[in-house]
Design a protein around this motif. Structure first.
Motif, short mmCIF file in Angstrom:
data_model
loop_
_atom_site.label_atom_id
_atom_site.label_comp_id
_atom_site.label_asym_id
_atom_site.label_seq_id
_atom_site.Cartn_x
_atom_site.Cartn_y
_atom_site.Cartn_z
N LEU A 139 -31.54 -37.09 -19.05
CA LEU A 139 -32.73 -37.59 -19.26
C LEU A 139 -33.77 -36.48 -18.87
O LEU A 139 -34.93 -36.60 -18.99
CB LEU A 139 -33.24 -38.91 -18.56
N ASP A 140 -33.34 -35.09 -18.54
CA ASP A 140 -33.94 -34.17 -18.34
C ASP A 140 -34.87 -34.42 -16.82
O ASP A 140 -36.10 -33.98 -16.99
CB ASP A 140 -35.01 -33.47 -19.24
N MET A 141 -34.60 -35.14 -15.93
CA MET A 141 -35.57 -35.66 -15.00
C MET A 141 -34.84 -35.63 -13.58
O MET A 141 -33.76 -35.57 -13.34
CB MET A 141 -35.80 -37.01 -15.13
N TYR A 142 -35.76 -35.28 -12.70
CA TYR A 142 -35.40 -35.54 -11.21
C TYR A 142 -36.35 -36.79 -10.60
O TYR A 142 -37.39 -36.82 -10.99
CB TYR A 142 -35.76 -34.48 -10.53
N THR A 143 -35.60 -37.62 -9.76
CA THR A 143 -36.66 -38.70 -9.14
C THR A 143 -36.83 -38.13 -7.79
O THR A 143 -35.93 -37.65 -6.94
CB THR A 143 -35.81 -39.73 -8.89
N VAL A 144 -38.07 -37.87 -7.46
CA VAL A 144 -38.50 -37.35 -6.07
C VAL A 144 -39.46 -38.13 -5.52
O VAL A 144 -40.09 -39.17 -6.00
CB VAL A 144 -39.12 -35.97 -6.09
N ARG A 145 -39.62 -37.85 -4.04
CA ARG A 145 -40.67 -38.35 -3.37
C ARG A 145 -41.22 -37.49 -2.69
O ARG A 145 -40.58 -36.68 -1.71
CB ARG A 145 -40.17 -39.75 -2.42
N TYR A 146 -42.69 -37.32 -2.68
CA TYR A 146 -43.47 -36.25 -2.08
C TYR A 146 -44.62 -36.88 -1.54
O TYR A 146 -45.49 -37.53 -2.15
CB TYR A 146 -43.65 -35.09 -3.23
N ARG A 147 -45.02 -36.68 -0.12
CA ARG A 147 -46.04 -37.11 0.51
C ARG A 147 -46.31 -38.58 0.31
O ARG A 147 -47.39 -38.96 0.07
CB ARG A 147 -47.55 -36.50 0.07
N GLY A 148 -45.24 -39.29 0.26
CA GLY A 148 -44.96 -40.84 0.25
C GLY A 148 -45.23 -41.32 -1.23
O GLY A 148 -45.16 -42.47 -1.37
N VAL A 149 -45.41 -40.50 -2.38
CA VAL A 149 -45.27 -40.86 -3.74
C VAL A 149 -44.21 -40.63 -4.46
O VAL A 149 -43.60 -39.39 -4.28
CB VAL A 149 -46.57 -39.98 -4.34
N GLU A 150 -43.64 -41.55 -5.15
CA GLU A 150 -42.41 -41.39 -5.77
C GLU A 150 -42.63 -41.21 -7.28
O GLU A 150 -43.69 -41.99 -7.93
CB GLU A 150 -41.76 -42.72 -5.76
N PHE A 151 -42.16 -40.36 -7.94
CA PHE A 151 -42.41 -39.96 -9.36
C PHE A 151 -41.08 -38.97 -9.78
O PHE A 151 -40.24 -38.70 -9.23
CB PHE A 151 -43.61 -39.00 -9.46
N PRO A 202 -42.35 -43.56 -12.20
CA PRO A 202 -41.03 -44.20 -12.26
C PRO A 202 -40.86 -44.91 -13.63
O PRO A 202 -39.74 -45.09 -14.31
CB PRO A 202 -40.48 -45.05 -11.18
N ASP A 203 -41.88 -45.54 -14.16
CA ASP A 203 -41.90 -46.22 -15.30
C ASP A 203 -42.30 -45.43 -16.62
O ASP A 203 -42.15 -46.02 -17.67
CB ASP A 203 -43.18 -47.48 -15.36
N GLY A 204 -42.32 -44.28 -16.30
CA GLY A 204 -42.54 -43.46 -17.29
C GLY A 204 -44.04 -43.08 -18.02
O GLY A 204 -44.31 -42.26 -18.85
N ALA A 205 -45.00 -43.60 -16.99
CA ALA A 205 -46.48 -43.40 -17.46
C ALA A 205 -46.88 -42.08 -16.77
O ALA A 205 -46.34 -41.66 -15.96
CB ALA A 205 -47.30 -44.43 -16.89
N PRO A 206 -47.95 -41.52 -17.44
CA PRO A 206 -48.47 -40.36 -16.84
C PRO A 206 -48.86 -40.58 -15.62
O PRO A 206 -49.52 -41.66 -15.13
CB PRO A 206 -49.71 -40.09 -17.75
N ILE A 207 -48.81 -39.71 -14.69
CA ILE A 207 -49.35 -39.86 -13.06
C ILE A 207 -50.35 -38.75 -12.97
O ILE A 207 -50.30 -37.54 -13.32
CB ILE A 207 -48.11 -39.72 -12.29
N ASP A 208 -51.29 -39.08 -11.90
CA ASP A 208 -52.37 -38.23 -11.61
C ASP A 208 -52.61 -38.51 -10.13
O ASP A 208 -53.54 -38.97 -9.78
CB ASP A 208 -53.50 -38.54 -12.43
N THR A 209 -51.73 -37.99 -9.16
CA THR A 209 -52.02 -38.17 -7.94
C THR A 209 -52.07 -36.70 -7.33
O THR A 209 -51.31 -35.71 -7.94
CB THR A 209 -50.68 -38.83 -7.05
N ASN A 210 -52.50 -36.39 -6.11
CA ASN A 210 -52.62 -35.19 -5.50
C ASN A 210 -51.08 -34.63 -5.24
O ASN A 210 -50.76 -33.30 -5.41
CB ASN A 210 -53.32 -35.18 -4.33
N ALA A 211 -50.31 -35.41 -4.94
CA ALA A 211 -48.77 -35.15 -4.29
C ALA A 211 -48.07 -34.43 -5.70
O ALA A 211 -47.54 -33.44 -5.68
CB ALA A 211 -48.15 -36.40 -3.90
N SER A 212 -48.31 -35.24 -6.89
CA SER A 212 -47.55 -34.64 -8.16
C SER A 212 -48.19 -33.49 -8.59
O SER A 212 -47.46 -32.58 -8.96
CB SER A 212 -47.55 -35.86 -9.14
N ALA A 213 -49.42 -33.48 -8.61
CA ALA A 213 -50.20 -32.31 -9.05
C ALA A 213 -49.81 -31.06 -8.28
O ALA A 213 -49.54 -29.98 -8.66
CB ALA A 213 -51.44 -32.46 -8.91
#
Length: 167
Positions: A72-84, A109-120
């Protein structure tokens, strides 16, 4: 007539109706993001990019590596308390994309775009470090291929020398 006057007096003394309360203003709920802040394109092979992202994720302090799926070309990570999810997707060659290119992005995790400071912030770090990490992955792949070729060559030469001794 007295009854009419009494009726008018009673209605005149009646309490006024309560004013109609105005409905509170609707709370504006922000629309979900349609893109992920920080996503980027890199001119590199998807598999090399995926491997390099993995090396960076597991070696970056503060990033919790939770899982991966190369299919699926993906990694599941948690950064600064945010899972994505961090995704690496090959782009199709086109008029605007002429070299092998990979999009690196993040989603919920549901596949929707994410806009958090942690992910950015994580995506910005990946964009800065990926070029060197990809070179490291390419060098490792080349060394592994050379070692396999050398082992195969050595195995063939041993088998030839055994055949000569038997004759």
């Amino acid at each position: 007539m007295g009854i009419i006057v009494a009726g008018l007096l009673v209605t005149g003394c009646a309490t006024k109706p309560k004013p109609v309360e105005e409905a509170p203003a609707p709370v504006e709920v922000p629309a979900p993001p349609t893109t992920t802040r920080g996503e980027f394109l890199i001119e590199a092979d998807k598999n090399e990019t995926w491997n390099a992202v993995g090396q960076l994720v597991v070696n970056t302090p503060g990033v919790e590596y939770e899982g991966r799926s190369q299919m699926l070309d993906m990694y599941t990570v948690r950064y600064r308390g945010v899972e994505f999810l961090v995704l690496t997707k090959a782009m199709l060659l086109s008029e605007t994309i002429r070299k092998t290119t990979t999009r690196v992005t993040a989603t919920t995790p549901d596949g929707a775009p994410i806009d958090t400071n942690a992910s950015a912030d994580l995506l910005v770090m990946l964009e800065q470090k990926l070029p060197q990490a990809i070179k490291d992955v390419q060098a490792r792949f080349a060394a592994e291929a050379k070692a396999k070729a050398d082992a195969k060559k050595k195995s063939k030469s041993k088998s030839k020398s055994k055949k000569k001794k038997k004759t």
